[in-house]
Design an enzyme around this catalytic site. Structure first.
Site, mmCIF file in Angstrom:
data_model
loop_
_atom_site.group_PDB
_atom_site.id
_atom_site.type_symbol
_atom_site.label_atom_id
_atom_site.label_comp_id
_atom_site.label_asym_id
_atom_site.label_seq_id
_atom_site.Cartn_x
_atom_site.Cartn_y
_atom_site.Cartn_z
ATOM 1 N N HIS B 328 0.745 -1.399 -0.132
ATOM 2 C CA HIS B 328 -0.150 -0.032 -0.129
ATOM 3 C C HIS B 328 0.935 1.366 -0.115
ATOM 4 C CE1 HIS B 328 -3.113 -2.682 1.322
ATOM 5 N NE2 HIS B 328 -4.056 -1.873 0.748
ATOM 6 N N GLY B 329 1.936 1.228 0.587
ATOM 7 C CA GLY B 329 2.695 2.393 0.599
ATOM 8 C C GLY B 329 4.089 2.094 1.434
#
Lengths: 550, 474
Positions: B328-329
């Protein structure tokens, strides 16, 4: 993940659908959907839009990257005329039935409206504790600078030239009237928690901070917010700005401070008179920002009691470029002076002569060197001062910089969204460079020129002001009369008046226009109006109207 | 381009449908590919070059892997080339700045100062949706290597698969094998098109009516500076965020699935009322199904899944969720988010047939699961670990509301219209069937209601503005 089978080889099986639509019904419903998508572009003026897209994509003559030009095109489509009526109707329903504001306006008690960025400025990260940056945020946010260092540098630059800097942060409406937003009544102004520390650090850097908040709060407490009648309240209920009373109290406070300066010797001039007047009836800017279909159903148009300054005999204006006192500011200075902000005199011109600078001048008994531009309080007005040249700046004693406090306390993402930047200002040497500045009294100049680049154009529905100008860069194609500029030149045009888009706002890059040019400097009455710029240099020309060349 | 932007709705979509249906059958994929590149290039034309180059590389790798009589070595080479090139691109754009900043901090902690990442690394712009299309593109080569998918017929077909604009930037993550048949040929009918219209309108309404207003509340709470976040504000903010992320992401999936139907494609479902789950294990069967399936097939099972004993299973679950978080990041907060989920999955696995929350009735177990999710969403939404800690402190200890301005934030968040909106969201989350179920049996009234929702949402979009989809940033 318990019990999940290994990778499935066959394509997925989709659950069966039981379509109970007849073929005809399916066609009709699909046609309705396609019409919903297709009719608005037709109402929007499809050919013009296609041309606009072609220009944005090709970017001829523009220095902007293509992605930014496409964002501009997006913004232009988003503000298309076909959105107005459904937008206003929807907002009317939301406000009437749910008491809901929008992304700019919060609805408070008893019809009071509040500007949402002010709540963000009071409760956000603020200027001393930077908002955390993460990889998912726009890297351009890293370039945004907090106000402390640019202000310190500006003060040092002025000090080097023998000029003192006073900063006057105009409190936000919820700072003085939190109870009108539904908060509890408080015993002191509601501030951002960094406010005392920021002001201390600025004082330590030689900036004198003159904070009107305690004085205004005391004045409010004396009458109470609920009982605040038009002549006693300190802020306008449906506007972002202070009332005429809040403004005049601050002007008096500032005048007292100025008079205490040792170098102040202007006390013997003729007395300036003030007469009461009533402004034209209208709505505050927050009602406009709310964008209702029937704003009168929210709040009836109302007039504001003003104190209009009368010039004494022999004084031509409250503005004197030779004054040792410079007043820099934004719309808090211009309100009740710039009629475009909504509180002009009935039948009056652009200036109502009832704003802060006029009252300060009246109380000091002398005209001042004023430059206040709506929305440009943070950087634009400082840049203007810096460009005036060494001799002019060194002739000054004091700069009084009046600025909306919210600009100081917005965290970077909100500041960037609200287009507040704290630029470093360079001071131009003497004489100020303006090689292509036309002579003030040059005759009309007629040219045919191709528009090659446009500045940003604010959304009239979301702007903090009623009137706006913008800048277009042209290249001369044909000189029809007069001493025409050579090559590329910049022209200021109307973007919107009273939030109505003007014909000049629709100038398209890539098209050629016939222009009647006048020197921009010959229109001082337009200088306070919000203006979008292409660069830092002052534009040379003004054109009231244009005519497309077929 | 964003599905909820004026340009997409009033220009691009209509133009795309017209161009697609006007084109002869054999030209439809090239037309769709060009349209998809325009759609993607709207953010930045440079992103298109990156996607185009990745497509060519993966197609070439796929050819190496699937060519008749290819040796094992050749097949492995093709697979490695694809995996390495894709991970390098993802690593550079998504993890370089974080990796170098983390290294810099660690070096500083052991007394080695002066290692600062170059400025250009800090300014890398993350191409929109890169995690989605890179995973999709890479899965093609992996599936070919495993002989689980047929090779693409042509580079054009493969480019169409990678760039397909309805689901390009935020999923559902479509594996080549699941769509290969549809790329060879798929039926088009007015009934399917209408189904697509209804699903698109439903998703659009969900985004504008439910997700965006929740986003305003969540942004206000998470944007609060130190001292401004009271306990009530913190709880309202995180519940609003939980609703926002669900409605926002599932709305995107609905719109993607609906658009797919308009162009004749069927994509897998991505959500199945996830907040009704009574455990985290159940939640991951209902939330972002295409990602959990992807992680299961390409990570969990290759790591050994549950076949190598309980301890290894727990490690595998934790590994998968930590990497899922990082997907996701690039941030410690996503790692912690993944860690919470990994821990809960391992705990639930350890408890086996005895549910973790004991013999509690299902509504209570659902509530407890939602509570765990709220805590994990705090990390997911926060910009850094410090902010997340402060936020949790405000939620559970009420220790962050000392600023005089804090009550203003609370009064803003707890205004009656906001509470009504939160209640409406809660009803939809826990009582209304999911989009696929609602539209499985399509009637005139349902399509009419979806169109009415679309019109109302347009009005709201004009009045209130719109925000980009949350998952675009991943």
């Amino acid at each position: 993940m318990k019990g999940i089978p290994p990778a499935a080889l066959p394509p997925p099986e989709f659950p069966p659908e039981q379509n109970q639509l007849s073929r005809r019904a399916a066609w009709v419903l699909t046609a309705i959907f396609l019409l919903l998508l297709g009719v608005p572009p037709l109402l929007d003026g499809l050919p013009g839009r296609v041309r606009e897209f072609a220009v944005a994509a090709a970017g001829k003559g523009s220095s902007q990257p293509v992605a930014e030009r496409l964002r501009g095109f997006d913004a232009s489509v988003a503000t298309a005329g076909f959105t107005d009526r459904p937008r206003q109707l929807t907002q009317q329903i939301l406000t009437d039935f749910l008491g809901k504001g929008n992304d700019r306006v919060l609805i408070g008690q008893n019809g009071w409206l509040f500007y949402r960025p002010e709540i963000q400025a009071l409760t956000g990260y603020g200027p001393l504790q930077p908002e955390p940056h993460s990889v998912s945020r726009d890297p351009a946010l890293l370039d945004w600078e907090a106000p402390l260092e640019p202000i310190r540098e500006f003060a040092a630059q002025l000090k080097e030239r023998g000029v003192a800097l006073w900063l006057v942060p105009v409190p936000m409406k919820p700072t003085i009237y939190p109870e009108m937003l539904g908060g509890a009544a408080v015993a002191a102004p509601v501030r951002h928690r960094d406010a005392p520390r920021l002001f201390e650090q600025l004082e330590a850097a030689g900036v004198r901070v003159i904070d009107p908040a305690p004085m205004l709060f005391e004045a409010k407490s004396a009458v109470g917010s609920e009982a605040a009648a038009p002549d006693t309240r300190l802020y306008l209920p449906d506007d972002t700005h202070w009332s005429s009373r809040g403004m005049t109290l601050t002007a008096a406070m500032l005048a007292d401070q100025v008079k205490q300066q040792k170098w102040w010797t202007f006390s013997n001039g003729p007395e300036w008179q003030v007469r009461p007047a009533i402004s034209a009836a209208g709505h505050g800017d927050l009602v406009d920002k709310l964008g209702l279909q029937e704003p009168d159903r929210w709040q009836l148009p109302r007039a504001e009691p003003l104190q209009v300054v009368e010039l004494p005999e022999g004084v031509a204006s409250a503005i004197d470029r030779a004054s040792p006192v410079v007043v820099l500011g934004d719309s808090f200075v211009n309100i009740f002076d710039d009629a475009g902000l909504g509180f002009g005199l009935p039948g009056g011109g652009l200036s109502s002569r009832a704003g802060l600078a006029w009252h300060l001048a009246a109380r000091l008994g002398t005209a001042l060197d004023v430059h206040a531009v709506n929305g440009e309080g943070a950087s634009g007005v400082r840049r203007w001062l810096g460009q005036r040249g060494e001799t002019v700046v060194r002739s000054k004693k004091l700069v009084i910089w009046v600025i909306a406090e919210r600009d100081l306390f917005l965290s970077r993402s909100v500041a960037k969204a609200n287009r507040i930047s704290w630029d470093r200002v360079s001071f131009a040497p003497d004489p100020p460079a303006a090689p292509d500045q036309p002579a003030l009294h040059a005759g009309p100049v007629m040219v045919e020129a191709e528009a090659v680049e446009k500045s940003d154009q604010a959304d009239p529905r979301r702007a903090n002001y009623d009137n706006a100008l913008y800048t277009v860069k042209y290249e001369v194609r044909k000189v029809l009369s007069g001493p025409a500029p050579a090559g590329a030149f910049e022209v200021v045009h109307w973007h919107f008046k009273k939030r109505e888009l003007q014909p000049t706002s629709r100038i398209e890059a890539g098209r050629t226009y016939r222009l009647k040019l006048e020197p921009w400097s010959s229109h001082p009455e337009l200088q306070p109006i919000n203006r979008e710029e292409l660069g830092e240099a002052e534009p040379a020309w003004w054109a009231e109207s244009v005519e497309a060349v077929p | 381009m964003v599905f909820t932007s004026h340009v997409f709705l009033f220009y691009f979509l209509l133009l795309s449908l017209a161009a697609y249906y006007a084109a002869p059958l054999r030209w439809r994929h090239p037309v769709l590919t060009v349209l998809s590149y325009v759609f993607y290039g709207w953010w930045s034309p440079w992103f298109v070059l990156l996607m185009g180059a990745g497509t060519v590389v993966d197609y070439y790798c796929g050819t190496l892997i699937s060519s008749p009589g290819a040796s094992g070595r050749r097949r492995r080479t093709g697979l490695l080339m694809s995996v390495i090139s894709n991970l390098l691109v993802l690593g550079f754009f998504k993890y370089a700045a974080w990796g170098m900043n983390t290294a810099s901090s660690l070096l500083e902690m052991i007394g080695v100062a002066g290692f600062a990442p170059p400025d250009f690394i800090q300014r890398i712009v993350l191409p929109v949706g890169i995690s989605f299309y890179i995973f999709q593109s890479m899965s093609y080569c992996i599936d070919l290597y495993r002989r689980e998918a047929p090779p693409a017929r042509s580079l054009g077909d493969f480019a169409c698969f990678v760039s397909l604009f309805p689901q390009l930037v935020a999923g559902p993550i479509v594996r080549y094998g699941s769509i290969a048949d549809q790329l060879r040929g798929r039926p088009h009918s007015i009934e399917a098109f209408t189904m697509g219209v209804a699903r698109f309108c439903l998703g659009f309404s969900k985004k504008i009516i439910l997700a965006d207003p929740m986003g305003v509340l969540a942004d206000a709470a998470f944007g609060a500076g130190p001292g401004s976040l009271g306990m009530a504000s913190a709880w309202l903010g995180i519940v609003a965020y939980a609703f926002q992320i669900y409605f926002d992401f599932s709305a995107y999936s609905d719109m993607a699935i609906g658009l797919g139907r308009m162009f004749g494609f069927r994509f897998i479902e991505n959500f199945d009322s996830p907040y009704r789950s009574a455990s985290l294990t159940e939640f991951w069967r209902r939330w972002h199904i295409s990602l959990s399936t992807f992680l299961r097939d390409y990570l969990y099972i290759p790591l050994g899944g549950n076949r190598k004993g309980p301890s290894r299973t727990y490690v595998n679950l934790m590994t998968v969720m930590l990497l899922g978080g990082l997907w996701h990041g690039a941030s410690t907060t996503f790692l912690v988010w993944g860690g919470i989920h990994g821990l809960m999955l391992a705990l639930e696995r350890w408890r086996g047939k005895k549910p973790l929350y004991g013999p509690l009735p299902r509504p209570l177990r659902t509530g407890l699961t939602f509570g765990v999710l709220l805590v994990s969403w705090v990390f997911f939404r926060s910009d850094n670990f410090g902010t997340a800690s402060r936020y949790l402190g405000a939620m559970f200890l009420g220790n962050d509301g000392g600023n005089a301005a804090a009550p203003l934030l609370t009064s803003q968040l707890a205004a009656l219209p906001n509470l009504l909106w939160l209640a409406a969201c809660a009803i939809v989350v826990w009582l209304v069937p999911n989009s696929e179920v609602v539209l499985r049996r399509l009637t005139v009234w349902k399509v009419g209601a979806c169109l009415a929702g679309f019109v109302i949402s347009l009005g709201l979009m004009f009045a209130q503005g719109y925000s980009p989809f949350l998952y675009f940033q991943f």
